[in-house]
Structure formats: C-alpha cells, structure tokens
Design a protein around this motif. Structure first.
Motif, PDB file in Angstrom:
ATOM      1  N   ALA A  66       0.826  -1.207   0.000  1.00 12.24           N
ATOM      2  CA  ALA A  66       0.000   0.000   0.000  1.00 12.24           C
ATOM      3  C   ALA A  66       0.862   1.260   0.000  1.00 12.24           C
ATOM      4  N   TYR A  67       2.019   1.183   0.659  1.00 11.31           N
ATOM      5  CA  TYR A  67       2.917   2.340   0.685  1.00 11.31           C
ATOM      6  C   TYR A  67       3.502   2.605  -0.688  1.00 11.31           C
ATOM      7  N   ILE A  68       3.842   1.556  -1.408  1.00 10.81           N
ATOM      8  CA  ILE A  68       4.394   1.714  -2.753  1.00 10.81           C
ATOM      9  C   ILE A  68       3.334   2.284  -3.687  1.00 10.81           C
ATOM     10  N   SER A  69       2.115   1.766  -3.606  1.00 12.51           N
ATOM     11  CA  SER A  69       1.061   2.279  -4.481  1.00 12.51           C
ATOM     12  C   SER A  69       0.720   3.726  -4.139  1.00 12.51           C
ATOM     13  N   THR A  70       0.785   4.073  -2.869  1.00  9.07           N
ATOM     14  CA  THR A  70       0.552   5.465  -2.472  1.00  9.07           C
ATOM     15  C   THR A  70       1.637   6.373  -3.034  1.00  9.07           C
ATOM     16  N   LEU A  71       2.870   5.903  -3.000  1.00 11.14           N
ATOM     17  CA  LEU A  71       3.974   6.681  -3.556  1.00 11.14           C
ATOM     18  C   LEU A  71       3.797   6.888  -5.056  1.00 11.14           C
ATOM     19  N   MET A  74       1.153   9.476  -5.610  1.00 10.25           N
ATOM     20  CA  MET A  74       1.672  10.821  -5.327  1.00 10.25           C
ATOM     21  C   MET A  74       2.500  11.347  -6.496  1.00 10.25           C
ATOM     22  N   ILE A  75       3.321  10.492  -7.071  1.00 11.88           N
ATOM     23  CA  ILE A  75       4.117  10.902  -8.223  1.00 11.88           C
ATOM     24  C   ILE A  75       3.211  11.257  -9.393  1.00 11.88           C
ATOM     25  N   GLY A  76       2.180  10.457  -9.608  1.00  6.57           N
ATOM     26  CA  GLY A  76       1.236  10.739 -10.688  1.00  6.57           C
ATOM     27  C   GLY A  76       0.487  12.039 -10.482  1.00  6.57           C
ATOM     28  N   ILE A  77       0.027  12.273  -9.267  1.00  9.64           N
ATOM     29  CA  ILE A  77      -0.674  13.524  -8.965  1.00  9.64           C
ATOM     30  C   ILE A  77       0.242  14.714  -9.185  1.00  9.64           C
ATOM     31  N   THR A  78       1.486  14.595  -8.752  1.00  8.03           N
ATOM     32  CA  THR A  78       2.443  15.685  -8.927  1.00  8.03           C
ATOM     33  C   THR A  78       2.656  15.984 -10.399  1.00  8.03           C
ATOM     34  N   TYR A  79       2.848  14.949 -11.197  1.00  5.57           N
ATOM     35  CA  TYR A  79       3.105  15.161 -12.611  1.00  5.57           C
ATOM     36  C   TYR A  79       1.895  15.759 -13.318  1.00  5.57           C
ATOM     37  N   VAL A 110      -3.644  14.502   1.549  1.00  4.45           N
ATOM     38  CA  VAL A 110      -4.683  13.535   1.896  1.00  4.45           C
ATOM     39  C   VAL A 110      -4.159  12.106   1.748  1.00  4.45           C
ATOM     40  N   LEU A 111      -3.427  11.848   0.668  1.00  3.81           N
ATOM     41  CA  LEU A 111      -2.878  10.509   0.463  1.00  3.81           C
ATOM     42  C   LEU A 111      -1.847  10.136   1.515  1.00  3.81           C
ATOM     43  N   SER A 112      -1.147  11.119   2.034  1.00  2.00           N
ATOM     44  CA  SER A 112      -0.076  10.827   2.986  1.00  2.00           C
ATOM     45  C   SER A 112      -0.569  10.641   4.418  1.00  2.00           C
TER      46      SER A 112
END
Length: 128
Positions: A66-71, A74-79, A110-112
């Motif tokens: 779940a931590y990897i998918s959250t990361l 987050m990268i996708g949202i940032t991009y 929120v994701l974090s």
C-alpha cells in the motif's frame, strides 16, 4: 523516446509556436497543448520502468504494498498537476494554474495521512 529526442521536439515546438505569437496566438497555444500531450504520453510509456523499480525496492525492504502504491499515486498527482498548471500558465491563466497546484498539494497531503498515522503509531510503540 530518449531525452535528446524529447528535448529537440520541445525546442522545435516552441520555436514553431513563437511564429504564431504575433498573428494567431491561439494556434501557438494549441500547438503547445498538443506537444505537451505528446510528451506526457512519452512519459507514461516510461512509467512502467519506474513502477517495476519501486516494486523491486518494496521487495527488498519488505514493506506493505500500500505504501508503494501510495507513492506511485503521489508521483502521478504531482506530474499531472504540474502538467496542467504549466498549460494554464502558457495560456495566460495563472489563477487557474495556482488553483490546480494547490489542489494537487492537498491531494498529496490527503494521500499521505494514513502513512503519517502509521509512522506515528510506530513511534508510539517504540516509546512505550
């Protein structure tokens, strides 16, 4: 596509868009959006390499997936936020661009939250 091709494509697109700036400026914006979408699709093609690398890292340190998918989210949202914001800024809509950036930052926050609470629980267990 490699970085050199993307760089040349980006510079060529910008030089072409500058030609439209004096007469039909909306064509320059359309060209910029089309070029940005093309580069975005090239990045998505390279994303699978990063996802595989993160999965390997997750196996080495044995953490919850779940931590990897959250990361990755987050990268996708940032991009996507930076991409959308950049297009809005190029079109002259800075206010909308700032709102997109703020929304992206809030979504990352929120994701974090679940990760932050898990970290705080771990610290509490160590202290007690």
């Amino acid at each position: 596509m490699d970085m050199m091709q993307i760089g040349i494509l980006g510079v060529a697109g910008v030089l072409l868009a500058v030609q439209f700036k004096s007469g039909k400026s909306e064509y320059g914006i359309y060209l910029s959006v089309a070029l940005s979408l093309f580069i975005f699709l090239a990045v998505i093609g390279q994303l699978s390499v990063m996802v595989d690398a993160l999965s390997v890292i997750g196996e080495y340190i044995r953490m919850d997936t779940a931590y990897i998918s959250t990361l990755i989210k987050m990268i996708g949202i940032t991009y996507v936020a930076e991409f959308s914001s950049g297009i809005c800024k190029d079109a002259g809509y800075q206010t909308i661009a700032v709102q997109i950036e703020i929304f992206g930052k809030l979504m990352i926050l929120v994701l974090s939250m679940p990760i932050l609470t898990a970290l705080l629980d771990t610290i509490r267990e160590f202290l007690s």
